[in-house]
Design a protein around this motif. Structure first.
Motif, PDB file in Angstrom:
ATOM      1  N   GLY B 211     -93.755  77.591  -1.284  1.00  0.00           N
ATOM      2  CA  GLY B 211     -93.063  77.907  -0.040  1.00  0.00           C
ATOM      3  C   GLY B 211     -92.724  76.701   0.804  1.00  0.00           C
ATOM      4  O   GLY B 211     -92.554  76.811   2.013  1.00  0.00           O
ATOM      5  N   CYS B 212     -92.609  75.540   0.170  1.00  0.00           N
ATOM      6  CA  CYS B 212     -92.154  74.357   0.898  1.00  0.00           C
ATOM      7  C   CYS B 212     -90.717  74.608   1.364  1.00  0.00           C
ATOM      8  O   CYS B 212     -89.860  74.949   0.570  1.00  0.00           O
ATOM      9  CB  CYS B 212     -92.202  73.130  -0.014  1.00  0.00           C
ATOM     10  N   LYS B 213     -90.486  74.464   2.657  1.00  0.00           N
ATOM     11  CA  LYS B 213     -89.159  74.762   3.201  1.00  0.00           C
ATOM     12  C   LYS B 213     -88.444  73.518   3.694  1.00  0.00           C
ATOM     13  O   LYS B 213     -87.301  73.576   4.119  1.00  0.00           O
ATOM     14  CB  LYS B 213     -89.287  75.722   4.393  1.00  0.00           C
ATOM     15  N   PHE B 214     -89.162  72.414   3.740  1.00  0.00           N
ATOM     16  CA  PHE B 214     -88.533  71.214   4.298  1.00  0.00           C
ATOM     17  C   PHE B 214     -89.005  69.978   3.551  1.00  0.00           C
ATOM     18  O   PHE B 214     -90.206  69.756   3.386  1.00  0.00           O
ATOM     19  CB  PHE B 214     -88.881  71.099   5.791  1.00  0.00           C
ATOM     20  N   VAL B 215     -88.027  69.216   3.078  1.00  0.00           N
ATOM     21  CA  VAL B 215     -88.337  67.952   2.418  1.00  0.00           C
ATOM     22  C   VAL B 215     -87.521  66.872   3.119  1.00  0.00           C
ATOM     23  O   VAL B 215     -86.311  67.025   3.293  1.00  0.00           O
ATOM     24  CB  VAL B 215     -87.934  67.975   0.923  1.00  0.00           C
ATOM     25  N   ALA B 216     -88.181  65.821   3.562  1.00  0.00           N
ATOM     26  CA  ALA B 216     -87.452  64.655   4.047  1.00  0.00           C
ATOM     27  C   ALA B 216     -87.959  63.484   3.223  1.00  0.00           C
ATOM     28  O   ALA B 216     -89.168  63.275   3.124  1.00  0.00           O
ATOM     29  CB  ALA B 216     -87.710  64.429   5.526  1.00  0.00           C
ATOM     30  N   ALA B 217     -87.057  62.773   2.594  1.00  0.00           N
ATOM     31  CA  ALA B 217     -87.491  61.687   1.717  1.00  0.00           C
ATOM     32  C   ALA B 217     -86.383  60.658   1.588  1.00  0.00           C
ATOM     33  O   ALA B 217     -85.205  60.964   1.786  1.00  0.00           O
ATOM     34  CB  ALA B 217     -87.867  62.226   0.345  1.00  0.00           C
ATOM     35  N   PRO B 244     -83.216  60.820   5.348  1.00  0.00           N
ATOM     36  CA  PRO B 244     -83.042  60.127   6.619  1.00  0.00           C
ATOM     37  C   PRO B 244     -82.903  58.617   6.420  1.00  0.00           C
ATOM     38  O   PRO B 244     -82.740  58.146   5.295  1.00  0.00           O
ATOM     39  CB  PRO B 244     -84.320  60.466   7.369  1.00  0.00           C
ATOM     40  N   GLU B 245     -83.023  57.869   7.516  1.00  0.00           N
ATOM     41  CA  GLU B 245     -82.754  56.434   7.471  1.00  0.00           C
ATOM     42  C   GLU B 245     -83.815  55.628   6.726  1.00  0.00           C
ATOM     43  O   GLU B 245     -83.528  54.558   6.210  1.00  0.00           O
ATOM     44  CB  GLU B 245     -82.589  55.862   8.893  1.00  0.00           C
ATOM     45  N   ASP B 246     -85.035  56.097   6.672  1.00  0.00           N
ATOM     46  CA  ASP B 246     -86.087  55.338   5.987  1.00  0.00           C
ATOM     47  C   ASP B 246     -87.319  56.229   5.795  1.00  0.00           C
ATOM     48  O   ASP B 246     -87.343  57.378   6.234  1.00  0.00           O
ATOM     49  CB  ASP B 246     -86.443  54.048   6.749  1.00  0.00           C
ATOM     50  N   GLU B 247     -88.327  55.676   5.160  1.00  0.00           N
ATOM     51  CA  GLU B 247     -89.534  56.458   4.874  1.00  0.00           C
ATOM     52  C   GLU B 247     -90.312  56.773   6.145  1.00  0.00           C
ATOM     53  O   GLU B 247     -91.041  57.760   6.212  1.00  0.00           O
ATOM     54  CB  GLU B 247     -90.440  55.703   3.898  1.00  0.00           C
ATOM     55  N   ILE B 248     -90.173  55.890   7.124  1.00  0.00           N
ATOM     56  CA  ILE B 248     -90.881  56.124   8.390  1.00  0.00           C
ATOM     57  C   ILE B 248     -90.336  57.402   9.015  1.00  0.00           C
ATOM     58  O   ILE B 248     -91.084  58.281   9.456  1.00  0.00           O
ATOM     59  CB  ILE B 248     -90.687  54.929   9.348  1.00  0.00           C
ATOM     60  N   ALA B 249     -89.009  57.509   9.022  1.00  0.00           N
ATOM     61  CA  ALA B 249     -88.394  58.717   9.558  1.00  0.00           C
ATOM     62  C   ALA B 249     -88.796  59.918   8.714  1.00  0.00           C
ATOM     63  O   ALA B 249     -89.085  60.995   9.247  1.00  0.00           O
ATOM     64  CB  ALA B 249     -86.875  58.565   9.587  1.00  0.00           C
ATOM     65  N   ALA B 250     -88.834  59.729   7.402  1.00  0.00           N
ATOM     66  CA  ALA B 250     -89.134  60.857   6.510  1.00  0.00           C
ATOM     67  C   ALA B 250     -90.476  61.483   6.866  1.00  0.00           C
ATOM     68  O   ALA B 250     -90.581  62.696   7.063  1.00  0.00           O
ATOM     69  CB  ALA B 250     -89.116  60.402   5.057  1.00  0.00           C
ATOM     70  N   ILE B 251     -91.501  60.663   6.953  1.00  0.00           N
ATOM     71  CA  ILE B 251     -92.822  61.264   7.192  1.00  0.00           C
ATOM     72  C   ILE B 251     -92.915  61.826   8.611  1.00  0.00           C
ATOM     73  O   ILE B 251     -93.502  62.887   8.834  1.00  0.00           O
ATOM     74  CB  ILE B 251     -93.982  60.285   6.872  1.00  0.00           C
ATOM     75  N   ASN B 252     -92.275  61.152   9.571  1.00  0.00           N
ATOM     76  CA  ASN B 252     -92.332  61.696  10.927  1.00  0.00           C
ATOM     77  C   ASN B 252     -91.534  62.993  11.050  1.00  0.00           C
ATOM     78  O   ASN B 252     -91.895  63.880  11.820  1.00  0.00           O
ATOM     79  CB  ASN B 252     -91.885  60.647  11.938  1.00  0.00           C
ATOM     80  N   MET B 253     -90.455  63.097  10.287  1.00  0.00           N
ATOM     81  CA  MET B 253     -89.698  64.362  10.288  1.00  0.00           C
ATOM     82  C   MET B 253     -90.539  65.507   9.738  1.00  0.00           C
ATOM     83  O   MET B 253     -90.534  66.605  10.292  1.00  0.00           O
ATOM     84  CB  MET B 253     -88.451  64.220   9.419  1.00  0.00           C
ATOM     85  N   ILE B 254     -91.232  65.250   8.632  1.00  0.00           N
ATOM     86  CA  ILE B 254     -92.001  66.377   8.086  1.00  0.00           C
ATOM     87  C   ILE B 254     -93.178  66.721   8.995  1.00  0.00           C
ATOM     88  O   ILE B 254     -93.601  67.872   9.048  1.00  0.00           O
ATOM     89  CB  ILE B 254     -92.451  66.174   6.618  1.00  0.00           C
ATOM     90  N   ILE B 255     -93.656  65.746   9.737  1.00  0.00           N
ATOM     91  CA  ILE B 255     -94.718  66.059  10.699  1.00  0.00           C
ATOM     92  C   ILE B 255     -94.153  66.976  11.795  1.00  0.00           C
ATOM     93  O   ILE B 255     -94.766  67.976  12.162  1.00  0.00           O
ATOM     94  CB  ILE B 255     -95.327  64.767  11.288  1.00  0.00           C
ATOM     95  N   GLY B 256     -92.958  66.660  12.276  1.00  0.00           N
ATOM     96  CA  GLY B 256     -92.314  67.529  13.274  1.00  0.00           C
ATOM     97  C   GLY B 256     -92.097  68.930  12.726  1.00  0.00           C
ATOM     98  O   GLY B 256     -92.361  69.932  13.404  1.00  0.00           O
ATOM     99  N   ALA B 257     -91.627  68.996  11.489  1.00  0.00           N
ATOM    100  CA  ALA B 257     -91.330  70.295  10.886  1.00  0.00           C
ATOM    101  C   ALA B 257     -92.613  71.093  10.653  1.00  0.00           C
ATOM    102  O   ALA B 257     -92.665  72.301  10.895  1.00  0.00           O
ATOM    103  CB  ALA B 257     -90.580  70.103   9.575  1.00  0.00           C
TER     104      ALA B 257
END
Ligand code: TPP
Ligand code: SF4
Lengths: 283, 572
Positions: B211-217, B244-257
């Motif tokens: 049930g993963c609904k969001f991937v940012a990578a 997204p723009e980089d891995e930093i954004a990726a992990i922070n996006m999934i934290i938000g999600a």
């Protein structure tokens, strides 16, 4: 009807006279005037004096890392577009540490309102230069004076910002109006707010700003022209414009994602059996 | 006689080595064989030397065997590079119009590959498919089975038809012209319903089943294909994949999600994980459930971009400052990759913390036949996610309620009218920042208490081979298949060897490992890294010291033969 007291949070730990108080008031007033209840709002902030603002209200809060406000806010908005997402940070937080996220959030046009408390200094770490410090601004880490300041409004327009505005903490009524406009805007709304820091910035003071600031609404300025907006963004010195510098109607990131057409991801059912058809593709 | 056939396809990038290899493996899988296949490629888009190895057997196999029965050479180079790997009577198939000076001592079969492709399909690029036809003929395999897979792969249109014609031309040519000595036969044993998939596909399916609904990578070999697969399915399966723009954004996006309430994941490799380290700590402090896949490749820095290594274990265990609980899982097989991914999402939400899946290039790009996963066994455990009714009843919601388990009941923003406050600063039970020593201590202990519950969730090590052994091999993650077979080979050769293998590493299953190692005197750490990282952990957590190390860090995976050879050197 939502009241100011609904948004009453912990007492702020800012210095008396700090511009942040006015911004806090303006944010709450905008939310009250828009009649948005606290539980519908998510404030995401980074680290710095500005980043503390969400704690001084009552709403959902995600306080993240220095500079990482925007990706975290974007992730939350994508997961649940029904949330009213406001991102809050300082100039160091947003234009320094978070510079890359700033550029790309503008491009992607997430439906978020982004408030940057621009005091042209690093306040929480006690007075170092920030990316927007004026040229020659002397601090302990810049004894020879700061370099060229980053023109965040020009950068925002160049990077594809769809709503670019400047507010002033010394004019709360005007700021409330701007925040409301930003929240009404479909897409990423940057509001860079001139915020006097009484402790560490003795150059860009309340009085200094008050002498210079004028409202674009009082002129015949048209914010829909991108080139004119770019020109307007260059105005800094004797006269400093506040108001909406640029506005464009463009599809938001969230509107362009098919999976979000059915509503929030949070509400989507989890059903492992969905994967059955995918497995058959490997047989 | 057990059936066990090993094939290799070798050529330049851009010559279709991977596509042809996959089609061949799939055709053999369809005929009822168990497959294991792996790939080796360079970090370039054209040229270089790539190969795809396939092992087909009548029983489950988890690694490549070294003796090649057929070597398909697409560019003349593979013969020289790999002829020493040929089995007794192994045959080399090559384009006889292009390769002239063939070493007479090897069993070879020259075929006008490009000419046949040109004649049959008007396109010499299809010489790789001609070679597939040739191989299938040598193996006495069914041409129709090959044809079906070829047309599925290349589509029912003209391209598909041309490729089938190319395969047929190769098959018939070999029928008429092969006069050499080749004894391996692989007649189809009946149609199989097993899947043929690689480690990354298994992780992607696991995430979707969970049930993963969001991937940012942010793209990075070898994990990119997880995100690409999920992006291709996103619109039909109601999930969002963002680059997204980089891995930093990726992990922070999934934290938000994840904070907002969806199951979220990011995938990367060690270099990208370096950038995510800060975000990992944020997930730890805010107790946000996220899943991070680190597909390890040889490091440090850019290392060997397309080559494998198990070099990130100590890094992911300690990544980020301060103390906070996390989970580290390291899938051993492709089957495992699916189930461990499902488990990762459950543990992340049940314990409200980051879970790291430590895969690697080898596992990511190896294929195996596996039974379709029994989806009725996939449980979705969202832990203490409060139901609406309960939130409505409770008064003010406290995100970081101090509890005996360390886990605080979780509400989501917009669920009822609960206000959820999460903070990266140390905070009180409401989520607001604090600085007093007492609250700090209480919060730290609350978070660390989760480890007590987690210890019960972590699988015991797998033990394979005779219970009473003179030597024990200790390994983790993707080396499992090679180690298992090395144990079999060693015991067949008269050594008494068994295996203790971990696929769930942190919290370290110290008790179970201690038990497993009781009574062993000779213990070899077998790891795909240069410093025996698991051995350090073993010593720290159990006091056991290994007596020897078999390490490989040249960018390539272990074969069972590598391990046996090293072992024999050690005992000699
Ligand atoms: C990664 C990281 N680097 C540095 C810091 C230290 N730090 C905290 S706030 C801050 C600067 C804040 O400046 P600004 O964003 O302008 O906000 P202000 O305090 O002026 O409102 C810094 C450098 C940090 N918390 N994290
Ligand atoms: S240091 Fe500056 S920004 Fe911070 S609270 Fe004091 S006046 Fe405001």
């Amino acid at each position: 009807m939502v009241k100011m007291s609904d948004y009453a949070g912990k007492p702020p730990a800012w210095c008396p006279g700090c511009g942040n108080f006015a911004i806090l008031t303006a944010v709450k007033r905008a939310l009250v005037e828009l009649d948005i209840e606290p539980y519908r709002v998510l404030m995401v902030s980074g680290i710095g004096q500005a980043g503390k603002l969400p704690h001084y209200t009552r709403c959902n809060v995600l306080n993240v890392l220095h500079g990482r406000t925007l990706p975290a806010a974007a992730g939350a908005k994508i997961a649940n577009p029904e949330l009213v997402v406001i991102a809050v940070g300082g100039d160091g937080d947003g234009y320094g540490e978070g510079g890359n996220h700033f550029l790309h959030s503008l491009r992607r046009n997430h439906d978020i309102t982004y408030l940057v408390h621009n005091n042209q200094v690093y306040a929480l770490t006690k007075g170092q230069a920030s990316p927007t410090s004026d040229l020659g601004f002397v601090t302990k880490t810049t004894p020879h004076g700061a370099w060229m300041p980053l023109n965040s409004l020009a950068v925002a327009i160049a990077a594809g910002g769809s709503f670019v505005a400047r507010g002033f903490a010394g004019d709360v009524d005007h700021l409330v109006g701007l925040i409301k406009k930003g929240m009404h805007h479909r897409g990423f709304a940057l509001i860079d707010i001139l915020q006097p820091c009484v402790s560490f910035n003795h150059k860009n003071t309340h009085a200094w700003y008050r002498e210079r600031v004028y409202k674009l609404e009082d002129t015949d300025y048209d914010p829909s022209n991108r080139l004119a907006a770019f020109e307007k963004s260059q105005e800094w010195g004797d006269r400093i414009p506040i108001g909406v510098i640029y506005r464009e109607d463009r599809a938001t990131f969230e509107e362009q994602i098919p999976a979000l057409k059915k509503g929030s991801l949070v509400k989507q059912k989890i059903d492992p059996r969905q994967v059955e058809v995918l497995m058959q593709e490997f047989v | 006689m057990p059936v066990d056939v090993n094939l290799m396809l070798g050529g330049e990038a851009g010559q279709g080595v991977q596509a042809a290899g996959y089609v061949m493996a799939k055709a053999l899988a369809r005929g009822g064989y168990h497959i294991f296949a792996d790939q080796d490629y360079e970090s370039r888009v054209r040229g270089g030397h790539n190969f795809f190895r396939i092992r087909a057997a009548d029983r489950e196999v988890g690694a490549i065997s070294e003796a090649l029965d057929v070597l398909l050479d697409f560019n003349g180079e593979s013969i020289d590079l790999h002829k020493k790997e040929l089995a007794d009577k192994g045959v080399v198939v090559f384009d006889k119009d292009k390769v002239k000076n063939i070493d007479g001592s090897i069993n070879h079969f020259g075929v006008p590959l490009e000419q046949l492709a040109e004649d049959a399909a008007k396109n010499k690029i299809m010489s790789n498919v001609v070679a597939l036809g040739v191989t299938m003929s040598l193996l006495n395999y069914d041409l129709d089975l090959l044809g079906n897979v070829v047309s599925e792969h290349f589509g029912a249109g003209d391209a598909g038809k041309a490729n089938v014609a190319a395969a047929t031309a190769g098959y018939q040519y070999a029928r008429a012209n092969f006069k050499g000595d080749f004894i391996k036969h692989l007649s189809p044993t009946g149609r199989s319903k097993r899947m043929l998939l690689d480690g990354n596909q298994a992780i992607a399916l696991g995430a979707m089943a969970a049930g993963c609904k969001f991937v940012a990578a942010y793209p990075m070999t070898p994990s990119t294909s997880i995100m690409e697969y999920m992006a291709a399915k996103a619109d039909d399966f109601d999930l969002v994949v963002v680059q997204p723009e980089d891995e930093i954004a990726a992990i922070n996006m999934i934290i938000g999600a994840a904070f907002a309430g969806v199951r979220a994941m990011t995938v990367t490799s060690g270099g990208g994980f370096c950038l995510m380290v800060e975000g990992l700590g944020l997930a730890g402090m805010t107790e946000t459930p996220i899943v991070v896949v680190d597909g390890q490749r040889a490091g440090p820095a850019i290392g060997l971009p397309t080559r494998t290594e198990q070099g990130d274990l100590e890094f992911v265990l300690h990544a980020s400052h301060g103390d906070f609980p996390r989970v580290v899982l390291a899938p051993a097989t492709i089957q495992d990759a699916f189930w461990i991914t499902v488990k990762a999402f459950n543990l992340a939400e049940e314990y409200q913390l980051p879970v790291i899946i430590l895969s690697d290039q080898y596992l990511a790009s190896s294929y195996a036949t596996v039974e379709t996963f029994d989806l009725s066994r996939v449980e979705i455990k969202r832990g203490q996610l409060l139901p609406e009714s309960e939130i409505a009843k409770s008064g003010e919601y406290r995100r970081y309620e101090i509890t005996p388990s360390g886990i605080s009941p979780r509400a989501l923003p917009l669920q009822q009218r609960a206000l959820v406050v999460s903070d990266s600063d140390e905070h009180d039970q409401e989520g607001h920042l604090i600085e007093d020593a007492e609250t700090r201590t209480a919060m730290m202990l609350k978070r660390l208490r989760k480890l007590e519950g987690l210890r019960k969730e972590i699988a015991e090590p797998r033990i394979y081979g005779p219970a009473q052994a003179e030597m024990t091999l200790i390994g983790w993650g993707s080396t499992y298949g090679a180690l298992k077979e090395a144990v079999d080979l060693s015991n067949r050769d008269g050594l008494k060897v068994n295996l203790v293998h971990l696929n769930e590493i942190w919290p370290f299953p110290a008790e179970a490992v201690t038990q497993a190692l009781q009574g062993t005197k000779i213990r070899y750490a077998v790891e795909n890294n240069a410093t025996a990282q698991l051995a350090h952990l073993l010593r720290a957590e159990t006091g056991y010291q290994v007596t020897g190390k078999i390490l490989k860090f040249d960018g390539h995976p272990f074969s069972p033969g590598d391990i046996v050879r090293e072992l024999k050197k050690e005992v000699a």
